[in-house]
Design an enzyme around this catalytic site. Structure first.
Site, mmCIF file in Angstrom:
data_model
loop_
_atom_site.group_PDB
_atom_site.id
_atom_site.type_symbol
_atom_site.label_atom_id
_atom_site.label_comp_id
_atom_site.label_asym_id
_atom_site.label_seq_id
_atom_site.Cartn_x
_atom_site.Cartn_y
_atom_site.Cartn_z
ATOM 1 N N ASP A 180 0.851 -1.189 0.000
ATOM 2 C CA ASP A 180 0.000 0.000 0.000
ATOM 3 C C ASP A 180 0.890 1.243 0.000
ATOM 4 O O ASP A 180 1.991 1.198 -0.544
ATOM 5 C CB ASP A 180 -0.913 -0.057 1.250
ATOM 6 C CG ASP A 180 -2.253 0.597 1.001
ATOM 7 O OD1 ASP A 180 -2.267 1.823 0.843
ATOM 8 O OD2 ASP A 180 -3.280 -0.107 0.958
ATOM 9 N N PRO A 183 1.260 4.709 17.845
ATOM 10 C CA PRO A 183 1.230 3.915 19.078
ATOM 11 C C PRO A 183 0.314 2.693 19.002
ATOM 12 O O PRO A 183 0.505 1.738 19.761
ATOM 13 C CB PRO A 183 0.732 4.913 20.134
ATOM 14 C CG PRO A 183 0.192 6.081 19.370
ATOM 15 C CD PRO A 183 0.893 6.112 18.066
ATOM 16 N N ASP A 201 10.375 0.410 0.814
ATOM 17 C CA ASP A 201 9.651 1.490 0.144
ATOM 18 C C ASP A 201 10.068 1.482 -1.325
ATOM 19 O O ASP A 201 11.168 1.932 -1.668
ATOM 20 C CB ASP A 201 10.026 2.822 0.825
ATOM 21 C CG ASP A 201 9.432 4.036 0.126
ATOM 22 O OD1 ASP A 201 8.906 3.882 -0.999
ATOM 23 O OD2 ASP A 201 9.501 5.134 0.702
ATOM 24 N N HIS A 238 -3.576 6.130 3.504
ATOM 25 C CA HIS A 238 -4.356 4.962 3.082
ATOM 26 C C HIS A 238 -3.794 3.672 3.691
ATOM 27 O O HIS A 238 -4.508 2.878 4.291
ATOM 28 C CB HIS A 238 -4.333 4.895 1.553
ATOM 29 C CG HIS A 238 -5.207 3.840 0.962
ATOM 30 N ND1 HIS A 238 -4.752 2.564 0.692
ATOM 31 C CD2 HIS A 238 -6.512 3.862 0.593
ATOM 32 C CE1 HIS A 238 -5.737 1.847 0.162
ATOM 33 N NE2 HIS A 238 -6.831 2.616 0.093
ATOM 34 N N ASN A 284 -14.377 0.672 -6.560
ATOM 35 C CA ASN A 284 -15.400 1.585 -6.024
ATOM 36 C C ASN A 284 -16.193 2.323 -7.095
ATOM 37 O O ASN A 284 -16.605 3.451 -6.889
ATOM 38 C CB ASN A 284 -14.736 2.638 -5.125
ATOM 39 C CG ASN A 284 -13.992 2.019 -3.980
ATOM 40 O OD1 ASN A 284 -14.380 0.985 -3.465
ATOM 41 N ND2 ASN A 284 -12.922 2.662 -3.579
ATOM 42 N N SER A 317 -11.358 -0.717 -0.316
ATOM 43 C CA SER A 317 -10.042 -0.715 0.328
ATOM 44 C C SER A 317 -10.144 -1.085 1.794
ATOM 45 O O SER A 317 -9.192 -1.611 2.361
ATOM 46 C CB SER A 317 -9.416 0.682 0.246
ATOM 47 O OG SER A 317 -8.678 0.838 -0.922
#
Ligand SMILES: [Ca+2]
Ligand SMILES: [Ca+2]
Ligand SMILES: [Ca+2]
Ligand SMILES: [Ca+2]
Length: 536
Positions: free
Chosen positions: A166, A174, A207, A221, A318, A389
């Site tokens: 994602d 936390p 990443d 997201h 969607n 999602s």
């Protein structure tokens, strides 16, 4: 000529396929006739550079050399064409290059090129059209899906992890920090690839957007999706994820606006598969994203993951559309390791925004006004969001629960268990394969009661090199109707799941040649390893 263009234009804009030796009719017309203005318009539109995934053939036969060897040869071959690669997908023999359309045609016609496709962009599938949607509803549907009751049996385990591909995750949130997998074999920040997996300093996953070892979310997201799956439970803080006893592997492939290239998704999937190969127990990947056309590179990556017993849960989309008619990828890829997930609203009905598909969307899950973790730089720690999602990670989390409840099942078995235990809804009968909403309690109980079946797994090598595309056939000595055929992946691996107990013959065919078959006795539910080593 004008009429031809009217017909052919959609082919130019919508197709991602550049078949070798097959030039589109419009291109041949352009060349043959050179009809001035019309072609000029087409050419202008196509003259801009686009990213392509170029897959090279491996050589005279199917025996691959080392990853480095093909990579340097691919880069050299591109250099001959005056092109430079901007990225590489080493598990796919592919490079990413920026090309003009006509150059892509030239490249695709080369005999040493197996495949050329557009490196399209895919998008995070959060429903953002209606900002008030986030203020409505509650976790009522979630309790309706039975997650909290399923916790009486299991809250998940570290032996069933979920890879979240994602926009990353807020690594120091936390309510997430404690659930994020840490790569103990990698030393942080020393600019070295300590675990030699090909990625430097990947202490918390990787990443693939910024090409660094810190998949910190810059969109929000991924943080929300990660929290739905595994926000820390029982810590007197905020929320609890569906499988809060499990762990998530954070892999960033979407950028700060929630979009990413197919090539990044492919590399993210391969990253997860590589972790699994070395023993990190990833059962499921969650991809709350989609777009583009049907990518063959993406298909192959999902297939590689499947061969290592990793499921892919994907958001159905969607647009309120029928995926049977307009497929959305990766959700609509035709592979038996995929679950495509639609969203239901707080009333348990198909959400208005949710895509559906009687033949292509497997089940539904809560996806309306879902409360989860937020990127803290957004000023809040939790927020409600809607979209498929949000539905997809519910299913990924429940798969992790079911896999934790019975770790002896293969991921494909867990998938079947989950699909057969959905809670039926009349409104979902004609628009999804299972006709129901995911039911955590039923899935976990069914997993506990399911008899594990053996899986046959192995590698095919020739002269110590992996053999890809070898046909592996399993035939039963007891049941004349039972036979399974699979092909090896690029690493030479193959996997045949859910093999009924009995006596079998396992045979291999490489480049048209048969290798002497071996007998396999499937008597216990475990992974049976059979490697084939070809010497001549
Ligand atoms: Ca590394
Ligand atoms: Ca390091
Ligand atoms: Ca980063
Ligand atoms: Ca919590």
């Amino acid at each position: 000529v004008h009429a031809y263009f009217g017909v052919l234009m959609p082919g130019i804009t919508s197709t991602d396929t550049l078949h070798r030796h097959k030039w589109p009719l419009w291109a041949m017309l352009c060349i043959a006739l050179y009809v001035g203005s019309m072609c000029a318009v087409v050419r202008a539109a196509e003259a801009q550079d686009a990213r392509y995934i170029v897959r090279f053939r491996s050589g005279r036969n199917s025996f691959y050399g080392s990853a480095n060897a093909w990579q340097s040869s691919a880069v050299a071959r591109l250099g001959d064409l005056g092109l430079q690669s901007i990225d590489q997908i080493s598990h796919d023999n592919s490079v990413v290059v920026r090309l003009r359309f006509e150059d892509a045609l030239v490249v695709s016609s080369r005999t040493d090129v197996a495949d050329v496709e557009l490196d399209e962009r895919v998008w995070a599938l959060r429903e953002t059209n209606d900002p008030l949607l986030g203020e409505q509803g509650s976790l009522a549907v979630e309790s309706g899906s039975g997650v909290t009751s399923a916790w009486d049996i299991t809250t998940g385990s570290k032996r069933a992890m979920v890879a979240v591909i994602d926009s990353g995750a807020d690594l120091k949130h936390p309510d997430l920090q404690g659930s994020i997998w840490r790569n103990s074999e990698e030393i942080a920040g020393n600019r070295r690839d300590d675990d030699r997996n090909g990625w430097v300093d990947d202490t918390y996953g990787y990443d693939f957007v910024n090409k660094d070892g810190l998949p910190q979310d810059d969109n929000g997201h991924g943080t929300h999706v990660a929290g739905i799956i595994a926000a820390v439970g029982n810590n007197a803080t905020g929320i609890a994820g569906v499988a809060w006893g499990s762990r998530i592997v954070v892999i960033k492939a979407l950028d700060e606006v929630g979009s990413g290239y197919v090539s990044s998704i492919v590399k993210a999937i391969d990253y997860a598969t590589d972790l699994k190969k070395r023993g990190v127990p990833i059962a499921v990947m969650n991809l709350s994203l989609g777009g583009g056309s049907r990518s063959r590179a993406l298909y192959r990556a999902v297939e590689r993951a499947r061969n290592h017993d990793i499921l892919l849960v994907a958001a159905a989309g969607n647009e309120g559309a029928n995926n049977d008619v307009e497929p959305l990828y990766p959700a609509s890829l035709p592979l038996d390791s995929i679950l495509s997930v639609a969203a239901v609203n707080t009333e348990g009905e198909l959400a208005g925004f949710s895509n559906y598909g009687a033949e292509t969307v497997h089940l539904a899950a809560p996806g309306s006004a879902i409360l989860s973790t937020a990127l803290r730089t957004s000023g809040v720690e939790y927020r409600k969001l809607s979209g498929t999602s949000m539905a997809s990670p519910h299913v990924a989390g429940i798969l992790a629960l079911a896999a934790s409840a019975n770790p002896r099942l293969t991921s494909l078995q867990v998938r079947a268990v989950l699909l057969n235990s959905t809670s039926p809804r009349s409104g979902l009968q004609a628009v999804t394969i299972s006709g129901g909403v995911v039911d955590a309690v039923s899935a976990v109980q069914a997993a506990v009661n399911t008899q594990p079946l053996p899986r046959i797994f192995g590698y095919v090598t020739a002269f110590n090199k992996a053999v890809a595309q070898a046909a592996v056939t399993l035939t039963s000595r007891n049941d004349p109707f039972y036979s399974q055929v699979v092909t090896t992946g690029k690493d030479g691996s193959f996997s045949i799941s859910e093999v009924p107990l009995g006596q079998y013959k396992l045979s291999i065919r490489v480049s048209g040649r048969h290798v002497r078959p071996v007998a396999v006795r499937a008597s216990a539910a475990r992974t049976i390893r059979r490697n084939f080593s070809i010497r001549r």
